[in-house]
Design a protein around this motif. Sequence first.
Motif, PDB file in Angstrom:
ATOM      1  N   THR A 220       0.828  -1.213   0.000  1.00  0.00           N
ATOM      2  CA  THR A 220       0.000   0.000   0.000  1.00  0.00           C
ATOM      3  C   THR A 220       0.861   1.262   0.000  1.00  0.00           C
ATOM      4  O   THR A 220       0.336   2.362  -0.118  1.00  0.00           O
ATOM      5  CB  THR A 220      -0.905   0.035   1.253  1.00  0.00           C
ATOM      6  N   ARG A 221       2.179   1.071   0.174  1.00  0.00           N
ATOM      7  CA  ARG A 221       3.091   2.222   0.124  1.00  0.00           C
ATOM      8  C   ARG A 221       4.286   1.851  -0.736  1.00  0.00           C
ATOM      9  O   ARG A 221       4.433   0.713  -1.154  1.00  0.00           O
ATOM     10  CB  ARG A 221       3.631   2.573   1.512  1.00  0.00           C
ATOM     11  N   ARG A 222       5.151   2.832  -0.923  1.00  0.00           N
ATOM     12  CA  ARG A 222       6.414   2.534  -1.605  1.00  0.00           C
ATOM     13  C   ARG A 222       7.360   1.870  -0.605  1.00  0.00           C
ATOM     14  O   ARG A 222       7.279   2.146   0.595  1.00  0.00           O
ATOM     15  CB  ARG A 222       7.031   3.821  -2.152  1.00  0.00           C
ATOM     16  N   PRO A 223       8.235   0.988  -1.090  1.00  0.00           N
ATOM     17  CA  PRO A 223       9.127   0.220  -0.200  1.00  0.00           C
ATOM     18  C   PRO A 223       9.915   1.100   0.765  1.00  0.00           C
ATOM     19  O   PRO A 223      10.145   0.711   1.912  1.00  0.00           O
ATOM     20  CB  PRO A 223      10.060  -0.487  -1.177  1.00  0.00           C
ATOM     21  N   GLU A 224      10.296   2.281   0.328  1.00  0.00           N
ATOM     22  CA  GLU A 224      11.091   3.153   1.205  1.00  0.00           C
ATOM     23  C   GLU A 224      10.251   3.775   2.307  1.00  0.00           C
ATOM     24  O   GLU A 224      10.780   4.468   3.173  1.00  0.00           O
ATOM     25  CB  GLU A 224      11.816   4.239   0.387  1.00  0.00           C
ATOM     26  N   GLU A 225       8.945   3.524   2.263  1.00  0.00           N
ATOM     27  CA  GLU A 225       8.075   4.071   3.305  1.00  0.00           C
ATOM     28  C   GLU A 225       7.701   3.033   4.371  1.00  0.00           C
ATOM     29  O   GLU A 225       6.821   3.283   5.193  1.00  0.00           O
ATOM     30  CB  GLU A 225       6.801   4.650   2.673  1.00  0.00           C
ATOM     31  N   TYR A 226       8.351   1.888   4.312  1.00  0.00           N
ATOM     32  CA  TYR A 226       8.114   0.850   5.323  1.00  0.00           C
ATOM     33  C   TYR A 226       9.319   0.701   6.234  1.00  0.00           C
ATOM     34  O   TYR A 226      10.293   0.052   5.852  1.00  0.00           O
ATOM     35  CB  TYR A 226       7.867  -0.511   4.671  1.00  0.00           C
ATOM     36  N   PRO A 227       9.280   1.264   7.425  1.00  0.00           N
ATOM     37  CA  PRO A 227      10.374   0.982   8.367  1.00  0.00           C
ATOM     38  C   PRO A 227      10.280  -0.474   8.827  1.00  0.00           C
ATOM     39  O   PRO A 227       9.184  -0.976   9.095  1.00  0.00           O
ATOM     40  CB  PRO A 227      10.100   1.916   9.542  1.00  0.00           C
ATOM     41  N   VAL A 228      11.424  -1.124   8.886  1.00  0.00           N
ATOM     42  CA  VAL A 228      11.475  -2.514   9.344  1.00  0.00           C
ATOM     43  C   VAL A 228      10.853  -2.648  10.734  1.00  0.00           C
ATOM     44  O   VAL A 228      10.125  -3.596  11.021  1.00  0.00           O
ATOM     45  CB  VAL A 228      12.937  -3.008   9.351  1.00  0.00           C
ATOM     46  N   GLY A 229      11.103  -1.680  11.589  1.00  0.00           N
ATOM     47  CA  GLY A 229      10.571  -1.726  12.949  1.00  0.00           C
ATOM     48  C   GLY A 229       9.059  -1.845  12.979  1.00  0.00           C
ATOM     49  O   GLY A 229       8.496  -2.553  13.817  1.00  0.00           O
ATOM     50  N   GLU A 230       8.396  -1.176  12.058  1.00  0.00           N
ATOM     51  CA  GLU A 230       6.936  -1.226  12.033  1.00  0.00           C
ATOM     52  C   GLU A 230       6.450  -2.642  11.730  1.00  0.00           C
ATOM     53  O   GLU A 230       5.533  -3.147  12.395  1.00  0.00           O
ATOM     54  CB  GLU A 230       6.409  -0.248  10.977  1.00  0.00           C
ATOM     55  N   ILE A 231       7.050  -3.281  10.747  1.00  0.00           N
ATOM     56  CA  ILE A 231       6.669  -4.656  10.386  1.00  0.00           C
ATOM     57  C   ILE A 231       6.921  -5.582  11.573  1.00  0.00           C
ATOM     58  O   ILE A 231       6.089  -6.428  11.917  1.00  0.00           O
ATOM     59  CB  ILE A 231       7.489  -5.151   9.175  1.00  0.00           C
ATOM     60  N   LEU A 232       8.058  -5.426  12.215  1.00  0.00           N
ATOM     61  CA  LEU A 232       8.423  -6.322  13.309  1.00  0.00           C
ATOM     62  C   LEU A 232       7.545  -6.116  14.533  1.00  0.00           C
ATOM     63  O   LEU A 232       7.167  -7.072  15.203  1.00  0.00           O
ATOM     64  CB  LEU A 232       9.892  -6.142  13.676  1.00  0.00           C
ATOM     65  N   ARG A 233       7.214  -4.866  14.823  1.00  0.00           N
ATOM     66  CA  ARG A 233       6.353  -4.638  15.982  1.00  0.00           C
ATOM     67  C   ARG A 233       4.981  -5.278  15.779  1.00  0.00           C
ATOM     68  O   ARG A 233       4.375  -5.780  16.726  1.00  0.00           O
ATOM     69  CB  ARG A 233       6.218  -3.140  16.268  1.00  0.00           C
ATOM     70  N   LEU A 234       4.501  -5.281  14.543  1.00  0.00           N
ATOM     71  CA  LEU A 234       3.192  -5.894  14.283  1.00  0.00           C
ATOM     72  C   LEU A 234       3.254  -7.412  14.376  1.00  0.00           C
ATOM     73  O   LEU A 234       2.357  -8.046  14.919  1.00  0.00           O
ATOM     74  CB  LEU A 234       2.690  -5.489  12.894  1.00  0.00           C
ATOM     75  N   THR A 235       4.307  -8.005  13.862  1.00  0.00           N
ATOM     76  CA  THR A 235       4.368  -9.469  13.809  1.00  0.00           C
ATOM     77  C   THR A 235       4.951 -10.079  15.068  1.00  0.00           C
ATOM     78  O   THR A 235       4.611 -11.209  15.422  1.00  0.00           O
ATOM     79  CB  THR A 235       5.200  -9.925  12.599  1.00  0.00           C
TER      80      THR A 235
END
Lengths: 136, 136
Positions: free
Chosen positions: A68-83
Motif C-alpha cells: 500500500t506504500r512505496r518500499p522506502e516508506e516501510y520501516p522494518v521496525g513497524e513490520i516487526l512490531r506488528l508481527t
Amino acid sequence: MIISTRGRYALRVMMDLAENSSGDYIAMKKIAERQGLPLKYLERILPVLTQNRIVEGIQGKGGGYRLTRRPEEYPVGEILRLTEGDLAPVTCLECGAEPCEKRAECRTLPMWNKLHGIINAYLDSVTIADLIAGNI
Amino acid sequence: MIISTRGRYALRVMMDLAENSSGDYIAMKKIAERQGLPLKYLERILPVLTQNRIVEGIQGKGGGYRLTRRPEEYPVGEILRLTEGDLAPVTCLECGAEPCEKRAECRTLPMWNKLHGIINAYLDSVTIADLIAGNI
DNA sequence: ATAATACCGACCTGAATGGTAGGTTGAAAT
DNA sequence: ATTTCAACCTACCATTCAGGTCGGTATTAT
C-alpha cells in the motif's frame, strides 16, 4: 533471541512483494515458492499485516497481496512490531504487562528503557527498500 | 523479549553483592531474602558466574559469594551474555547455530549483525556501578 | 558432631514456537 | 451456473524453553 520466524518471514514477504510489484496482486503461493517458506504458516502471519493496512489483500481468483506504500516508506521496525509484538527487551516494558510493584525503585529500568529506545530507533531507520538495495 | 529472569536476577545479585561488600562472603540466602528472589533458582543461576570468575564462591559455614572485581569493572553485557547466552537478535547469529544455507545471499543479515553490535555496545557501556549509582 | 553453606541433578508446569489440516468465503474465468 | 483460485479462519499438535521446585551431596567453621 528476539526475532522469531514470524517477523523474519514477514520481512521476506514484504521484500518479495516490493521486488515483484507489477501493479497486479501477487498470490501468497508464489511468494512461498520463491522464498521457500511454508504457505500455510504465511497465511497465519499475514492477517495482521492486512488488518493494519500494511498490505492489501484481495480474495478470489487473480487475488493476492499488494503493497500500500512505496518500499522506502516501510520501516522494518513497524513490520516487526506488528508481527512480533513489542520489541521490548524485558517483559516489564511490554504493553500489556501488569506493572511491576518494584517499578518505582527499580534501578535497572532506565537501562532497559534506553535499550528499548535504541533498538526501535535503529530498526525504524532501516526500510524495506534499504534491505533490497543492500543499503545497510 | 530478550532478557529473561535469569539475566535480570543475576544483575540483581551482582548489585546486591556490590552494595553489601564488606570483604566477607555473603550467603545467597541473604541476597534471596533482601531481593525477594527464590533461593533455589538463584543457586541454579550462579554456577556460571563462579565458573567464569565473575564472582568467587566459598562453601561451608561462613561461606558465600564475593565479587572478584570492583563494580565499575563489570559491564552489564558480560553478565547477561553469560546468563542469557548470546544476546543475538536472531538465531542465525547465535554461536552454536548451524549455518543457514542462505547466509551468503541473505539481505537481512547485515541488519541483524548491526543490531547485534548496537545492543552489545550499549550493554557493555553500562556497568554494575552505573546501575547502583543510577547513572543511566 | 553439628550447622551452615555452595553445589548438583532430576523433575515439573505452563506458555510459546513453528508449524499442519481442513474447511469457508469471495471473486473471476469458463 | 459452475469451476477454480485465492485469501481467510479455526482447531490441533509436537517440541522447546522459562521459571521454577525438590532432594540430596560436598565442604567448611564452630
